[in-house]
Design an enzyme around this catalytic site. Sequence first.
Site, PDB file in Angstrom:
ATOM      1  N   GLY A 164       0.655  -0.935   0.005  1.00 49.78           N
ATOM      2  CA  GLY A 164       0.074  -0.008  -0.153  1.00 49.78           C
ATOM      3  C   GLY A 164       0.856   1.312  -0.050  1.00 49.78           C
ATOM      4  O   GLY A 164       0.279   2.360   0.290  1.00 49.78           O
ATOM      5  N   GLY A 165       2.190   1.116  -0.321  1.00 47.43           N
ATOM      6  CA  GLY A 165       2.889   2.334  -0.639  1.00 47.43           C
ATOM      7  C   GLY A 165       3.705   2.892   0.591  1.00 47.43           C
ATOM      8  O   GLY A 165       4.382   3.857   0.370  1.00 47.43           O
ATOM      9  N   GLU A 200      14.289  -2.807  -5.542  1.00 48.97           N
ATOM     10  CA  GLU A 200      13.903  -3.190  -6.939  1.00 48.97           C
ATOM     11  C   GLU A 200      14.033  -2.041  -8.033  1.00 48.97           C
ATOM     12  O   GLU A 200      14.088  -0.950  -7.447  1.00 48.97           O
ATOM     13  CB  GLU A 200      12.368  -3.600  -6.933  1.00 48.97           C
ATOM     14  CG  GLU A 200      11.803  -4.551  -6.229  1.00 48.97           C
ATOM     15  CD  GLU A 200      10.364  -4.703  -6.185  1.00 48.97           C
ATOM     16  OE1 GLU A 200       9.720  -3.712  -6.711  1.00 48.97           O
ATOM     17  OE2 GLU A 200       9.847  -5.870  -6.031  1.00 48.97           O
ATOM     18  N   LEU A 203       9.971   1.000 -11.912  1.00 54.71           N
ATOM     19  CA  LEU A 203       9.311   1.232 -13.074  1.00 54.71           C
ATOM     20  C   LEU A 203       8.644   2.516 -13.166  1.00 54.71           C
ATOM     21  O   LEU A 203       7.747   2.728 -12.279  1.00 54.71           O
ATOM     22  CB  LEU A 203       8.641   0.047 -13.328  1.00 54.71           C
ATOM     23  CG  LEU A 203       9.007  -1.286 -13.264  1.00 54.71           C
ATOM     24  CD1 LEU A 203       7.901  -2.501 -13.444  1.00 54.71           C
ATOM     25  CD2 LEU A 203       9.947  -1.747 -14.202  1.00 54.71           C
ATOM     26  N   LYS A 237      -7.385   2.969  -4.768  1.00 57.23           N
ATOM     27  CA  LYS A 237      -8.163   2.756  -6.158  1.00 57.23           C
ATOM     28  C   LYS A 237      -9.171   3.637  -6.236  1.00 57.23           C
ATOM     29  O   LYS A 237      -9.879   3.674  -5.134  1.00 57.23           O
ATOM     30  CB  LYS A 237      -8.416   1.233  -6.223  1.00 57.23           C
ATOM     31  CG  LYS A 237      -7.020   0.398  -6.351  1.00 57.23           C
ATOM     32  CD  LYS A 237      -7.256  -1.077  -6.288  1.00 57.23           C
ATOM     33  CE  LYS A 237      -6.235  -1.678  -6.387  1.00 57.23           C
ATOM     34  NZ  LYS A 237      -6.097  -3.110  -5.851  1.00 57.23           N
ATOM     35  N   GLU A 275      -0.822  -9.304  -7.759  1.00 58.25           N
ATOM     36  CA  GLU A 275      -0.786  -7.847  -8.376  1.00 58.25           C
ATOM     37  C   GLU A 275       0.552  -7.738  -9.184  1.00 58.25           C
ATOM     38  O   GLU A 275       1.714  -8.173  -8.672  1.00 58.25           O
ATOM     39  CB  GLU A 275      -0.587  -6.733  -7.218  1.00 58.25           C
ATOM     40  CG  GLU A 275      -1.767  -6.720  -6.431  1.00 58.25           C
ATOM     41  CD  GLU A 275      -1.694  -5.512  -5.560  1.00 58.25           C
ATOM     42  OE1 GLU A 275      -2.688  -5.330  -4.766  1.00 58.25           O
ATOM     43  OE2 GLU A 275      -0.707  -5.044  -5.264  1.00 58.25           O
ATOM     44  N   GLU A 287       3.044  -7.742  -5.256  1.00 59.03           N
ATOM     45  CA  GLU A 287       2.408  -8.470  -3.970  1.00 59.03           C
ATOM     46  C   GLU A 287       1.361  -9.487  -4.278  1.00 59.03           C
ATOM     47  O   GLU A 287       0.682  -9.533  -5.403  1.00 59.03           O
ATOM     48  CB  GLU A 287       1.875  -7.154  -3.555  1.00 59.03           C
ATOM     49  CG  GLU A 287       2.942  -6.358  -2.784  1.00 59.03           C
ATOM     50  CD  GLU A 287       2.044  -4.914  -2.245  1.00 59.03           C
ATOM     51  OE1 GLU A 287       1.088  -5.026  -1.886  1.00 59.03           O
ATOM     52  OE2 GLU A 287       2.976  -4.184  -2.026  1.00 59.03           O
ATOM     53  N   ARG A 291      -6.995 -11.990   0.216  1.00 61.47           N
ATOM     54  CA  ARG A 291      -8.507 -11.698   0.505  1.00 61.47           C
ATOM     55  C   ARG A 291      -9.409 -11.522  -0.654  1.00 61.47           C
ATOM     56  O   ARG A 291      -8.881 -11.291  -1.625  1.00 61.47           O
ATOM     57  CB  ARG A 291      -8.568 -10.396   1.353  1.00 61.47           C
ATOM     58  CG  ARG A 291      -8.100  -9.199   0.733  1.00 61.47           C
ATOM     59  CD  ARG A 291      -8.203  -7.857   1.317  1.00 61.47           C
ATOM     60  NE  ARG A 291      -7.899  -6.739   0.559  1.00 61.47           N
ATOM     61  CZ  ARG A 291      -6.604  -6.366   0.093  1.00 61.47           C
ATOM     62  NH1 ARG A 291      -5.481  -6.831   0.715  1.00 61.47           N
ATOM     63  NH2 ARG A 291      -6.738  -5.528  -0.695  1.00 61.47           N
ATOM     64  N   ARG A 337     -15.636   3.870  -7.444  1.00 61.50           N
ATOM     65  CA  ARG A 337     -15.526   3.882  -5.856  1.00 61.50           C
ATOM     66  C   ARG A 337     -16.477   5.131  -5.418  1.00 61.50           C
ATOM     67  O   ARG A 337     -15.957   6.172  -5.632  1.00 61.50           O
ATOM     68  CB  ARG A 337     -14.561   3.567  -5.222  1.00 61.50           C
ATOM     69  CG  ARG A 337     -13.771   2.225  -5.708  1.00 61.50           C
ATOM     70  CD  ARG A 337     -12.496   2.037  -4.420  1.00 61.50           C
ATOM     71  NE  ARG A 337     -12.107   0.630  -4.842  1.00 61.50           N
ATOM     72  CZ  ARG A 337     -11.088   0.192  -4.138  1.00 61.50           C
ATOM     73  NH1 ARG A 337     -10.624   0.761  -2.889  1.00 61.50           N
ATOM     74  NH2 ARG A 337     -10.521  -0.970  -4.305  1.00 61.50           N
TER      75      ARG A 337
HETATM   76  C1  MV4 Z   1       6.507  -0.178  -7.678  1.00 59.97           C
HETATM   77  C2  MV4 Z   1       6.328   0.736  -8.347  1.00 59.97           C
HETATM   78  C3  MV4 Z   1       7.554   1.027  -9.360  1.00 59.97           C
HETATM   79  N1  MV4 Z   1       8.526   0.258  -9.515  1.00 59.97           N
HETATM   80  N2  MV4 Z   1       7.514  -1.011  -7.833  1.00 59.97           N
HETATM   81  C4  MV4 Z   1       3.138   1.102  -4.534  1.00 59.97           C
HETATM   82  C5  MV4 Z   1       2.343   0.277  -3.629  1.00 59.97           C
HETATM   83  C6  MV4 Z   1       2.846  -1.213  -3.753  1.00 59.97           C
HETATM   84  N3  MV4 Z   1       1.818  -1.850  -3.812  1.00 59.97           N
HETATM   85  C7  MV4 Z   1       3.741  -1.103  -4.751  1.00 59.97           C
HETATM   86  N4  MV4 Z   1       3.803   0.077  -5.345  1.00 59.97           N
HETATM   87  C8  MV4 Z   1       4.576   0.353  -6.598  1.00 59.97           C
HETATM   88  N5  MV4 Z   1       5.790  -0.082  -6.576  1.00 59.97           N
HETATM   89  C9  MV4 Z   1       8.607  -0.959  -8.559  1.00 59.97           C
HETATM   90  N6  MV4 Z   1       9.420  -1.602  -8.696  1.00 59.97           N
HETATM   91  C10 MV4 Z   1       5.293   1.761  -8.275  1.00 59.97           C
HETATM   92  C11 MV4 Z   1       4.677   1.599  -7.105  1.00 59.97           C
HETATM   93  C12 MV4 Z   1       3.304   2.437  -7.265  1.00 59.97           C
HETATM   94  C13 MV4 Z   1       2.009   2.131  -7.581  1.00 59.97           C
HETATM   95  C14 MV4 Z   1       1.660   0.817  -7.727  1.00 59.97           C
HETATM   96  C15 MV4 Z   1       0.343   0.387  -8.183  1.00 59.97           C
HETATM   97  C16 MV4 Z   1      -0.452   1.388  -8.284  1.00 59.97           C
HETATM   98  C17 MV4 Z   1      -0.199   2.699  -7.796  1.00 59.97           C
HETATM   99  C18 MV4 Z   1       1.151   3.015  -7.539  1.00 59.97           C
HETATM  100  C19 MV4 Z   1       1.243   4.222  -7.372  1.00 59.97           C
HETATM  101  C20 MV4 Z   1       2.398   4.729  -6.810  1.00 59.97           C
HETATM  102  C21 MV4 Z   1       3.611   3.679  -6.949  1.00 59.97           C
END
Ligand code: MV4
Length: 450
Positions: A164-165, A200, A203, A237, A275, A287, A291, A337
């Site tokens: 969740g960031g 990591e 991206l 979301k 995900e 991730e 659930r 939502r």
């Molecule tokens: C990342 C990424 C870019 N590169 N991992 C955000 C929460 C967590 N679930 C993983 N997240 C991210 N991981 C890498 N290697 C960018 C995010 C991310 C993000 C991911 C999904 C949906 C919205 C997002 C918003 C900001 C950053």
Amino acid sequence: MFNKVLIANRGEIALRVLRACKELGILTVAVHSTADADAMHVRLADESVCIGPPKAADSYLNIPSIVSACEITGADAVHPGYGFLSENARFADILTAHNITFIGPSGDHIRIMGDKIEAKETVERLGIPVVPGSKGAVASEADAARIADEIGYPVLVKAAAGGGGRGMKVAETAADLSSAFSTARAEAKSAFGDDAMYIEKYLGTPRHIEIQVLGDGQGNAVHLGERDCSLQRRHQKVWEEALSPALNDRQRKEIGETVSKAIADLGYSGVGTIEFLYEDGEFYFIEMNTRLQVEHPVTEAITGIDLVVEQLRVASGSPLSMTQDDITFSGHAIECRINAENPRTFAPSPGRITYYHPPGGLGVRVDSAVYQGYMIPPHYDSLIGKLIVHGRDRVECLMRLRRALDEFVVDGIQTTIPLFRDLLEQADIANGDYSIRWLEEFLAREHDKE
Ligand code: MV4
């Protein structure tokens, strides 16, 4: 099948679970805080138990109260919904020890996926593609610098206990790494009491695409296609759709089969979501959620499968009632939502709903627990409902969404409904052309106009 299920949640998801139980002839027990005495899930359940004061930590997260409510009512299973105790491995283990079925995966599977490093190692061994990065945890800043040089900048420092960031920092170049690492680590230490970190490749403009899976813990698993959840604000979301506008049938089949095989091999039981970030035609696991998710109805719309009924069936020991060949995808679905929030600032807007008129008609579903005269309590998250529309294709779905939003009236509070009307005016949305950055960039542009 179960005789009586206790629903350890509130709001629209408590109602969603209750509906599935009723259709299977299962008795239901609602639990509620003192703030939720007038809630719809309490009214519609066969029985209800008050489990504590308004604060979630004292009620919906209070494990002894919920176990007591099971004993008092003779419930033989608990559905946790989403949020609250839904990914709490200790809760699953405690219920099992009391001979009450946790409607979800094993405590061990929840535990593995809760540790993002262990989750990544586990799924990589099972053949799922992951984001290039450190093998396991990074011990020190020096270790981090060496690994980041190998991967190449930019890199992202993440907390094993995160998700969740939270506890996440980007290092654009080697000069940023030291501060990114120590900031993220300190954040993780104070937020989770656990400062295990990993690194990591970062991206830049991926999409968030997640695959819905269902396993029976007996070696069978299927996938139910993907949801595109790229439209988010601050890791919340806002809009989800199925299928993703970015994938073709060949890509869908390939990633789906990889994932369902992995889930079968894991011996996973229940629904789950894998995900991914998706960029330049490649999938990168980030991730797994163990659930039922908020956005599950878009998958139900395009597959015709009731995911909560399937959860109840596999939790009661039945093998999967379907094979992959039984699952087909029909048309397109979008979920919006509806939050009790200011549609520009997203500030919470609790209070009384003075007038309520939900939309209807073919291909329109509203999952909500609110009603005219309902007082939204300020103690919980601001989701008050979900509008899910289904059409034969994405164009029909968008037209139906616009029509449904025009019918939707919620007076007395502010909601995010106007935001969705604005989004439908955007060419990128109409074209399905957006990444995880799109919504925040749109909101920043709108802000600058004012
Ligand atoms: C990342 C990424 C870019 N590169 N991992 C955000 C929460 C967590 N679930 C993983 N997240 C991210 N991981 C890498 N290697 C960018 C995010 C991310 C993000 C991911 C999904 C949906 C919205 C997002 C918003 C900001 C950053």
